[in-house]
Design an enzyme around this catalytic site. Structure first.
Site, PDB file in Angstrom:
ATOM      1  N   GLU A   5      -0.854   3.446  -2.414  1.00 48.72           N
ATOM      2  CA  GLU A   5      -1.982   2.624  -1.987  1.00 48.72           C
ATOM      3  C   GLU A   5      -2.841   2.299  -3.200  1.00 48.72           C
ATOM      4  O   GLU A   5      -3.204   3.189  -3.966  1.00 48.72           O
ATOM      5  CB  GLU A   5      -2.770   3.348  -0.896  1.00 48.72           C
ATOM      6  CG  GLU A   5      -1.954   3.533   0.370  1.00 48.72           C
ATOM      7  CD  GLU A   5      -2.734   4.135   1.525  1.00 48.72           C
ATOM      8  OE1 GLU A   5      -3.977   4.229   1.436  1.00 48.72           O
ATOM      9  OE2 GLU A   5      -2.110   4.505   2.534  1.00 48.72           O
ATOM     10  N   LYS A  18       6.026   3.921  -3.261  1.00 51.77           N
ATOM     11  CA  LYS A  18       4.899   3.061  -2.876  1.00 51.77           C
ATOM     12  C   LYS A  18       3.619   3.868  -2.964  1.00 51.77           C
ATOM     13  O   LYS A  18       3.600   5.045  -2.595  1.00 51.77           O
ATOM     14  CB  LYS A  18       5.068   2.513  -1.456  1.00 51.77           C
ATOM     15  CG  LYS A  18       3.904   1.606  -1.023  1.00 51.77           C
ATOM     16  CD  LYS A  18       4.164   0.926   0.303  1.00 51.77           C
ATOM     17  CE  LYS A  18       3.999   1.842   1.492  1.00 51.77           C
ATOM     18  NZ  LYS A  18       2.582   2.281   1.673  1.00 51.77           N
ATOM     19  N   GLU A  40      -1.762  -5.035   4.326  1.00 53.93           N
ATOM     20  CA  GLU A  40      -1.976  -4.512   5.684  1.00 53.93           C
ATOM     21  C   GLU A  40      -3.340  -4.880   6.232  1.00 53.93           C
ATOM     22  O   GLU A  40      -4.361  -4.752   5.554  1.00 53.93           O
ATOM     23  CB  GLU A  40      -1.824  -2.977   5.704  1.00 53.93           C
ATOM     24  CG  GLU A  40      -2.045  -2.398   7.093  1.00 53.93           C
ATOM     25  CD  GLU A  40      -1.667  -0.931   7.224  1.00 53.93           C
ATOM     26  OE1 GLU A  40      -1.791  -0.392   8.340  1.00 53.93           O
ATOM     27  OE2 GLU A  40      -1.237  -0.332   6.213  1.00 53.93           O
ATOM     28  N   SER A  95       3.507   7.601   7.208  1.00 55.46           N
ATOM     29  CA  SER A  95       3.289   7.544   8.652  1.00 55.46           C
ATOM     30  C   SER A  95       4.112   8.609   9.368  1.00 55.46           C
ATOM     31  O   SER A  95       3.870   8.904  10.546  1.00 55.46           O
ATOM     32  CB  SER A  95       3.651   6.149   9.189  1.00 55.46           C
ATOM     33  OG  SER A  95       4.918   5.734   8.712  1.00 55.46           O
TER      34      SER A  95
END
Length: 272
Positions: free
Chosen positions: A120, A118, A187, A50
């Site tokens: 996805e 991390k 999420e 982000s």
């Protein structure tokens, strides 16, 4: 500093043990000062991709590079002393093969000294997660809404609202757990799906837009501090940083233009 007074950094075991207990407190950071400010209050600091949108002004996370993640990861590790630090693997750095993922994940670990990465997690990622964990790299998974898939999804859309989507999210989370992920970010899913995942999985679920049913919560720090005009539905604002910065800069500008700043207190004089 003596061994008795040294600050102990949280480990992957500490995070895993939080399953079913006091919820994990997680926030993002991208630089040393911000990391130092939040460090004593949180369990996990995520150096999220982000950063591309929050710091670099990109319209999505897709343009984030490995060099960016390493640079910001290094800065956060200088500021954080006790929190468990996780660095995001950016788009294109792990999808091609487990070998590609290991090369990039090991670079992040070595150059930043963070505690985990991390990624996805589609179901395809199970093999990659296992490959990394077996080679000494702790992995936090990420299911549900996946920001790096924005171009496939056509935007940031909540997941698990149809039976097919729901099954896919569950399968992705199961695959990550079975492959050895120590925790999973969930999420943008409905509360009942978050509750089901939290109950079924033996690893902590960390929610963002996934209700209080998860084992922990994470937000983008700048969102919860009110730095931006618009924030997602799942964000609660705990501050008004945008307003504070704006009013402070406005006052500074007024005082510079009126020559009220610098004043005597901020001015050097010759020694007598």
């Amino acid at each position: 500093m003596s061994a008795q007074t040294q600050i102990r950094r949280k480990t992957v075991r500490d995070i895993a043990k939080a399953k079913g207990g006091t919820p994990l407190v997680c926030l993002t950071a991208y630089d040393a000062p911000r990391a130092a400010l939040i460090d004593e209050h949180v369990d996990v600091i995520l150096v999220g991709d982000s950063v591309g949108m929050v710091v670099h002004g990109l319209d999505s996370t897709v343009g984030v590079t490995m060099d960016m993640m390493v640079l910001h990861g290094q800065a956060v590790m200088r500021g954080a002393k006790q929190a468990f630090v996780v660095v995001d693997m950016p788009f294109g750095s792990y999808e091609a093969s487990p070998v590609q993922a290991f090369e990039n994940a090991s670079r992040i670990m070595m150059e930043t000294r963070c505690q985990a990465v991390k990624l996805e997690s589609g179901v395809y990622a199970g093999e990659t997660v296992r490959y990394l964990v077996e080679r000494g790299i702790p992995v936090m998974a990420h299911v549900g809404l996946r920001p790096q898939a924005i171009n496939v999804d056509g935007g940031f859309k909540a997941k698990g609202r149809t039976d097919t989507e729901r099954e896919r999210v569950i399968n992705e989370a199961r695959a990550a757990e079975e492959a050895g992920a120590f925790a999973v970010v969930v999420e943008g899913v409905a509360e009942d799906l978050a509750a089901e995942l939290t109950q079924e999985l033996s690893i902590p679920t960390i929610g963002i837009g996934a209700s209080a049913k998860c084992d922990g919560q994470i937000l983008v720090t700048e969102d919860m501090l009110g730095l931006f005009e618009w924030t997602p539905k799942f964000v609660r604002r705990y501050g008004n940083v945008k307003g504070e910065i704006s009013s402070s800069v406005e006052k500074y500008a007024e005082e510079v233009r009126s020559r009220a700043f610098p004043g005597e207190a901020e001015t050097y004089s010759l020694k007598s």
